[in-house]
Write an enzyme that holds these catalytic residues in place. Structure first.
Site, PDB file in Angstrom:
ATOM      1  CB  ALA A  73      32.474  -3.696 -29.832  1.00 12.83           C
ATOM      2  CD  GLU A 105      37.451 -12.580 -17.302  1.00 17.11           C
ATOM      3  OE1 GLU A 105      37.576 -12.454 -18.543  1.00 17.11           O
ATOM      4  OE2 GLU A 105      37.706 -13.641 -16.708  1.00 17.11           O
ATOM      5  CG  ASN A 110      30.618  -1.611 -20.105  1.00 17.86           C
ATOM      6  OD1 ASN A 110      29.562  -1.035 -20.418  1.00 17.86           O
ATOM      7  ND2 ASN A 110      31.437  -2.122 -21.002  1.00 17.86           N
ATOM      8  CE1 TYR A 117      28.112  -9.532 -22.783  1.00 14.44           C
ATOM      9  CE2 TYR A 117      29.096  -8.255 -21.017  1.00 14.44           C
ATOM     10  CZ  TYR A 117      29.102  -8.677 -22.322  1.00 14.44           C
ATOM     11  OH  TYR A 117      30.095  -8.266 -23.179  1.00 14.44           O
TER      12      TYR A 117
HETATM   13  C1  LIG Z   1      27.554  -2.908 -24.704  1.00  9.96           C
HETATM   14  C2  LIG Z   1      27.147  -2.769 -26.188  1.00  9.96           C
HETATM   15  C3  LIG Z   1      27.809  -3.869 -26.991  1.00  9.96           C
HETATM   16  C4  LIG Z   1      25.627  -2.930 -26.270  1.00  9.96           C
HETATM   17  O1  LIG Z   1      25.267  -2.942 -27.641  1.00  9.96           O
HETATM   18  P1  LIG Z   1      23.834  -2.399 -28.123  1.00  9.96           P
HETATM   19  O2  LIG Z   1      23.653  -2.822 -29.538  1.00  9.96           O
HETATM   20  O3  LIG Z   1      23.723  -0.958 -27.828  1.00  9.96           O
HETATM   21  O4  LIG Z   1      22.887  -3.226 -27.144  1.00  9.96           O
HETATM   22  P2  LIG Z   1      21.351  -3.588 -27.377  1.00  9.96           P
HETATM   23  O5  LIG Z   1      20.637  -2.490 -28.098  1.00  9.96           O
HETATM   24  O6  LIG Z   1      21.257  -4.956 -27.952  1.00  9.96           O
HETATM   25  O7  LIG Z   1      20.833  -3.597 -25.875  1.00  9.96           O
HETATM   26  C5  LIG Z   1      20.614  -4.807 -25.163  1.00  9.96           C
HETATM   27  C6  LIG Z   1      20.375  -4.474 -23.713  1.00  9.96           C
HETATM   28  O8  LIG Z   1      21.582  -3.982 -23.109  1.00  9.96           O
HETATM   29  C7  LIG Z   1      21.258  -2.937 -22.158  1.00  9.96           C
HETATM   30  N1  LIG Z   1      21.811  -1.663 -22.656  1.00  9.96           N
HETATM   31  C8  LIG Z   1      22.606  -1.513 -23.750  1.00  9.96           C
HETATM   32  N2  LIG Z   1      22.945  -0.204 -23.872  1.00  9.96           N
HETATM   33  C9  LIG Z   1      22.361   0.463 -22.850  1.00  9.96           C
HETATM   34  C10 LIG Z   1      22.340   1.827 -22.448  1.00  9.96           C
HETATM   35  N3  LIG Z   1      23.009   2.773 -23.140  1.00  9.96           N
HETATM   36  N4  LIG Z   1      21.642   2.152 -21.342  1.00  9.96           N
HETATM   37  C11 LIG Z   1      20.988   1.221 -20.635  1.00  9.96           C
HETATM   38  N5  LIG Z   1      20.948  -0.105 -20.985  1.00  9.96           N
HETATM   39  C12 LIG Z   1      21.636  -0.469 -22.070  1.00  9.96           C
HETATM   40  C13 LIG Z   1      19.746  -2.903 -22.084  1.00  9.96           C
HETATM   41  O9  LIG Z   1      19.339  -3.820 -21.091  1.00  9.96           O
HETATM   42  C14 LIG Z   1      19.358  -3.382 -23.471  1.00  9.96           C
HETATM   43  O10 LIG Z   1      18.085  -3.933 -23.521  1.00  9.96           O
HETATM   44  P3  LIG Z   1      16.802  -2.975 -23.808  1.00  9.96           P
HETATM   45  O11 LIG Z   1      17.126  -2.217 -25.058  1.00  9.96           O
HETATM   46  O12 LIG Z   1      15.666  -3.933 -23.942  1.00  9.96           O
HETATM   47  O13 LIG Z   1      16.702  -2.054 -22.609  1.00  9.96           O
HETATM   48  C15 LIG Z   1      27.511  -1.360 -26.746  1.00  9.96           C
HETATM   49  O14 LIG Z   1      27.053  -0.371 -25.836  1.00  9.96           O
HETATM   50  C16 LIG Z   1      29.001  -1.166 -26.971  1.00  9.96           C
HETATM   51  O15 LIG Z   1      29.527  -1.467 -28.049  1.00  9.96           O
HETATM   52  N6  LIG Z   1      29.689  -0.623 -25.966  1.00  9.96           N
HETATM   53  C17 LIG Z   1      31.150  -0.387 -26.078  1.00  9.96           C
HETATM   54  C18 LIG Z   1      31.923  -1.695 -26.038  1.00  9.96           C
HETATM   55  C19 LIG Z   1      31.671  -2.448 -24.746  1.00  9.96           C
HETATM   56  O16 LIG Z   1      31.706  -1.890 -23.647  1.00  9.96           O
HETATM   57  N7  LIG Z   1      31.446  -3.767 -24.884  1.00  9.96           N
HETATM   58  C20 LIG Z   1      31.178  -4.652 -23.762  1.00  9.96           C
HETATM   59  C21 LIG Z   1      32.404  -5.081 -23.075  1.00  9.96           C
HETATM   60  S1  LIG Z   1      33.017  -6.618 -23.646  1.00  9.96           S
END
Ligand SMILES: CC(C)(COP(=O)(O)OP(=O)(O)OC[C@H]1O[C@@H](n2cnc3c(N)ncnc32)[C@H](O)[C@@H]1OP(=O)(O)O)[C@@H](O)C(=O)NCCC(=O)NCCS
Length: 148
Positions: A73, A105, A110, A117
């Site tokens: 997160a 999981e 999402n 992943y």
């Molecule tokens: C999922 C989460 C952890 C991603 O964190 P983040 O720091 O925004 O991710 P990153 O910037 O490292 O992105 C890595 C890749 O994820 C994908 N991605 C992440 N956010 C995205 C978005 N809003 N739209 C499309 N792709 C996305 C892309 O493939 C991205 O690669 P790219 O930037 O080269 O396209 C964040 O959105 C989050 O905290 N979400 C809420 C909690 C959650 O759902 N956690 C996962 C469940 S365990």
């Protein structure tokens, strides 16, 4: 923005809980997180920091030769800047000598997390039906095997 990654310490708990609450519709209870971050012998937590403030975390369990990622997160205002990727990469760097693979999981809706992943080579291996108690949503089971 300079982001630093390191293993979590006990006094990171409040910062981790802040990120947890900002990121999930059904966040872990503080007590559950306290046990997992500070007491559990199988847990590993990585935190991401900007100016010494926690902006993201990743939590996993090391069970025999497998690493089960429970949570990744990032605070909303720091998303889409590579922090999620940095957290998973740091976790893998620190654990790859002791495990043969990673599993997790994730809610099937999402898409952002699933894409994150998939960037690390995770593929869907199955579905757990009605896995999430709040919405009865199915979970995708994802797995990534390290090469021998
Ligand atoms: C999922 C989460 C952890 C991603 O964190 P983040 O720091 O925004 O991710 P990153 O910037 O490292 O992105 C890595 C890749 O994820 C994908 N991605 C992440 N956010 C995205 C978005 N809003 N739209 C499309 N792709 C996305 C892309 O493939 C991205 O690669 P790219 O930037 O080269 O396209 C964040 O959105 C989050 O905290 N979400 C809420 C909690 C959650 O759902 N956690 C996962 C469940 S365990």
């Amino acid at each position: 923005m300079e982001v630093k990654y390191r293993l979590a310490e006990n006094n990171d708990l409040d910062g981790i809980f802040r990120v947890e609450k900002s990121s999930f519709s059904s966040p872990w209870l503080f007590e559950s997180l306290l046990y997992d971050v500070c007491l559990s012998s199988v847990s590993i937590y990585i935190v991401a920091l900007v100016d010494k403030s926690i902006i993201g975390f990743c939590g996993a369990h090391l069970v025999v030769d497998e690493c089960h990622i429970n949570n990744v997160a990032v605070l909303p205002k720091f998303r889409r800047a590579g922090v999620g990727q940095g957290l998973v990469k740091t976790l893998m760097t620190l654990t790859q000598e002791t495990v043969t693979g990673y599993t997790l999981e994730v809610r099937q809706s999402n898409i952002n997390a699933i894409k994150l992943y998939q960037k690390f080579g995770f593929t869907q291996q199955g579905i757990r039906e009605n896995y999430y108690a709040d919405t009865q949503e199915d979970a995708l089971i994802m797995f990534m095997q390290l090469k021998a």
